[in-house]
Design a protein around this motif. Structure first.
Motif, PDB file in Angstrom:
ATOM      1  N   LYS A   1       0.765  -1.211   0.046  1.00 48.73           N
ATOM      2  CA  LYS A   1       0.047  -0.023   0.015  1.00 48.73           C
ATOM      3  C   LYS A   1       0.868   1.435   0.056  1.00 48.73           C
ATOM      4  N   THR A   2       1.938   1.269   0.821  1.00 51.74           N
ATOM      5  CA  THR A   2       2.660   2.433   0.931  1.00 51.74           C
ATOM      6  C   THR A   2       3.677   2.779  -0.344  1.00 51.74           C
ATOM      7  N   VAL A   3       3.891   1.496  -1.262  1.00 53.19           N
ATOM      8  CA  VAL A   3       4.656   1.943  -2.653  1.00 53.19           C
ATOM      9  C   VAL A   3       4.015   3.155  -3.180  1.00 53.19           C
ATOM     10  N   GLY A   4       4.583   4.124  -3.636  1.00 59.80           N
ATOM     11  CA  GLY A   4       4.052   5.063  -4.390  1.00 59.80           C
ATOM     12  C   GLY A   4       3.172   6.133  -3.587  1.00 59.80           C
ATOM     13  N   ILE A   5       3.178   6.012  -2.431  1.00 58.97           N
ATOM     14  CA  ILE A   5       2.353   6.945  -1.524  1.00 58.97           C
ATOM     15  C   ILE A   5       2.617   8.235  -1.447  1.00 58.97           C
ATOM     16  N   ASP A   6       3.692   8.430  -1.395  1.00 59.27           N
ATOM     17  CA  ASP A   6       4.408   9.677  -1.608  1.00 59.27           C
ATOM     18  C   ASP A   6       4.037  10.583  -2.563  1.00 59.27           C
ATOM     19  N   GLY A   7       4.105   9.949  -3.788  1.00 63.41           N
ATOM     20  CA  GLY A   7       3.850  10.734  -5.131  1.00 63.41           C
ATOM     21  C   GLY A   7       2.167  11.104  -5.007  1.00 63.41           C
ATOM     22  N   TYR A   8       1.337  10.146  -4.453  1.00 59.63           N
ATOM     23  CA  TYR A   8       0.054  10.342  -4.170  1.00 59.63           C
ATOM     24  C   TYR A   8      -0.352  11.517  -3.253  1.00 59.63           C
ATOM     25  N   VAL A   9       0.388  11.559  -2.197  1.00 62.54           N
ATOM     26  CA  VAL A   9       0.054  12.725  -1.212  1.00 62.54           C
ATOM     27  C   VAL A   9       0.466  14.251  -1.712  1.00 62.54           C
TER      28      VAL A   9
ATOM     29  N   ALA B   1       0.820  14.855  -5.022  1.00 65.94           N
ATOM     30  CA  ALA B   1      -0.043  15.167  -6.069  1.00 65.94           C
ATOM     31  C   ALA B   1      -1.496  15.670  -5.766  1.00 65.94           C
ATOM     32  N   ASN B   2      -1.888  15.245  -4.491  1.00 67.65           N
ATOM     33  CA  ASN B   2      -3.307  15.607  -4.114  1.00 67.65           C
ATOM     34  C   ASN B   2      -3.210  16.734  -2.836  1.00 67.65           C
ATOM     35  N   ASN B   3      -2.157  17.353  -2.423  1.00 64.43           N
ATOM     36  CA  ASN B   3      -1.905  18.198  -1.655  1.00 64.43           C
ATOM     37  C   ASN B   3      -2.141  17.838  -0.188  1.00 64.43           C
ATOM     38  N   PHE B   4      -1.599  16.549   0.216  1.00 66.84           N
ATOM     39  CA  PHE B   4      -1.781  16.049   1.634  1.00 66.84           C
ATOM     40  C   PHE B   4      -0.527  16.238   2.374  1.00 66.84           C
ATOM     41  N   ASN B   5      -0.460  16.206   3.427  1.00 67.47           N
ATOM     42  CA  ASN B   5       1.009  16.076   4.306  1.00 67.47           C
ATOM     43  C   ASN B   5       1.849  15.017   3.653  1.00 67.47           C
TER      44      ASN B   5
ATOM     45  N   VAL C   1       0.298   4.959  12.408  1.00 67.04           N
ATOM     46  CA  VAL C   1       0.986   6.174  11.913  1.00 67.04           C
ATOM     47  C   VAL C   1       1.988   6.111  11.152  1.00 67.04           C
ATOM     48  N   TYR C   2       1.959   6.198   9.809  1.00 66.83           N
ATOM     49  CA  TYR C   2       3.228   5.847   8.994  1.00 66.83           C
ATOM     50  C   TYR C   2       3.977   7.029   8.711  1.00 66.83           C
ATOM     51  N   ASN C   3       5.376   7.063   8.801  1.00 69.14           N
ATOM     52  CA  ASN C   3       6.237   8.178   8.444  1.00 69.14           C
ATOM     53  C   ASN C   3       6.702   7.669   6.943  1.00 69.14           C
ATOM     54  N   ILE C   4       6.131   8.649   5.887  1.00 67.41           N
ATOM     55  CA  ILE C   4       6.430   8.520   4.673  1.00 67.41           C
ATOM     56  C   ILE C   4       7.955   8.608   4.305  1.00 67.41           C
ATOM     57  N   LYS C   5       8.623   9.728   5.076  1.00 67.71           N
ATOM     58  CA  LYS C   5       9.602   9.924   4.610  1.00 67.71           C
ATOM     59  C   LYS C   5      10.770   8.931   4.992  1.00 67.71           C
TER      60      LYS C   5
END
Length: 243
Positions: free
Chosen positions: A81-89, A91-95, A115-119
Motif C-alpha cells: 500500500k505504501t509503494v508510491g504513496i509519497d507521489g499520491y500525497v 499530487a493531492n496536496n496532503f501532508n 501512523v506511517y512516516n512516509i519520509k
C-alpha cells in the motif's frame, strides 16, 4: 490396563499440543523481524508491526486462530500500500510526511491503526481501532463486510481526507471526507474520526473490542497522540482504510 494407559497417553499428548500452541501465540520472538520501525518507551508506540515479517514465508501456522499468518500477510500488504504513496500525497496536496493507515483484515483485538512516516518508510505508532457493527457477521472469522450505504453501520473502505476538528457527541472529533466511490457517502453518514472510552489501549486478542456505528473510533489517549499530527500540519492528513 492397556486401555487406561492409552487414554493417559492421549491426554498427555493433547496437553502438550495445547501448551505449544499457546506458547507460539504469546511469543513475538518466534515471528520474523519486520520492516524498520521507530520505537520508544511510550506505551502508545508501535508494538505490533515490529515482529511482522517484511517478506513473509507462510509456513504451517499453529497459533491460535492463525494470527501469526494474518499479521505476516498484513505486513506485506502495508508494504504494498505504501509503494508510491509519497507521489499520491504530493499530487493531492496532503501532508507529505505522515499518513494514517488502517488494515481491517487484522482482528479488532490487535493493533491495526498505523501512523506511517512516509519520509522514513516506517510505522511510528500503532493502536486499536474499531470497525462498524454492520461490518461484523456472526461466525465470519473476522472476515468483515463493508458498505457505503447510509444506516448500514458498516465501515467503508477507501481513502479519506481528515477535515476540521469539532466537539460532538464523543467530544473532540475530526470530520472525514471519502475520496473514493466506496466511501464517498462518509460525510453525509457522519462518519468521523473520534475517541471512545470503550476502546482500550492494550491489545485484547482473541477478544474483540467495541464496535462503532461505522466510524474509526480509537482510545482517548491515542486520539490525543494523532491529534498532534493533525493540528500541527499545514496540509490535510490522508487516512486510508483498507482490507
Amino acid at each position: 490396563m492397556k486401555l487406561t494407559l492409552r487414554v493417559f497417553a492421549l491426554s498427555f499428548l493433547l496437553c502438550v499440543s495445547i501448551h505449544a500452541s499457546a506458547q507460539l501465540q504469546q511469543s513475538p520472538e518466534l515471528l520474523a523481524k519486520g520492516p524498520s520501525v521507530t520505537t520508544t518507551s511510550n506505551s502508545t508506540k508501535d508494538s505490533t508491526i515490529n515482529y511482522i515479517s517484511e517478506n513473509p514465508v507462510i509456513e504451517r501456522d499453529t497459533s491460535f486462530m492463525q494470527i501469526n499468518t494474518k499479521l505476516k500477510i498484513a505486513a506485506a500488504r502495508l508494504k504494498e500500500k505504501t509503494v508510491g504513496i509519497d507521489g499520491y500525497v504530493q499530487a493531492n496536496n496532503f501532508n507529505p510526511e505522515y499518513c494514517f493507515l488502517v488494515d481491517m483484515s487484522i482482528p479488532s483485538g490487535k493493533k491495526r491503526f498505523f501512523v506511517y512516516n512516509i519520509k522514513k518508510g516506517a510505522v511510528e505508532y500503532s493502536a486499536l481501532v474499531s470497525h462498524g457493527s454492520g461490518s461484523y457477521k456472526t461466525g465470519c472469522n473476522d472476515q468483515l463486510v463493508f458498505s457505503n450505504m447510509p444506516n448500514s453501520n458498516a465501515t467503508s473502505l477507501g481513502k479519506y481526507k481528515i477535515g476540521q476538528a469539532y466537539k460532538g457527541a464523543y467530544g473532540l472529533s475530526y470530520r472525514l471526507y471519502g475520496l473514493d466511490s466506496t466511501n464517498n457517502n462518509a460525510y453525509h453518514r457522519a462518519i468521523v474520526l473520534h475517541s471512545d472510552t470503550n476502546v482500550p489501549q492494550a491489545e485484547r486478542y482473541p477478544r474483540h473490542i467495541f464496535e462503532s456505528a461505522g466510524c474509526p473510533a480509537v482510545s482517548p489517549v491515542f486520539l490525543a497522540e494523532i491529534g498532534k499530527y493533525i493540528r500541527t500540519s499545514d496540509k490535510p492528513i490522508l487516512l486510508w482504510i483498507y482490507n
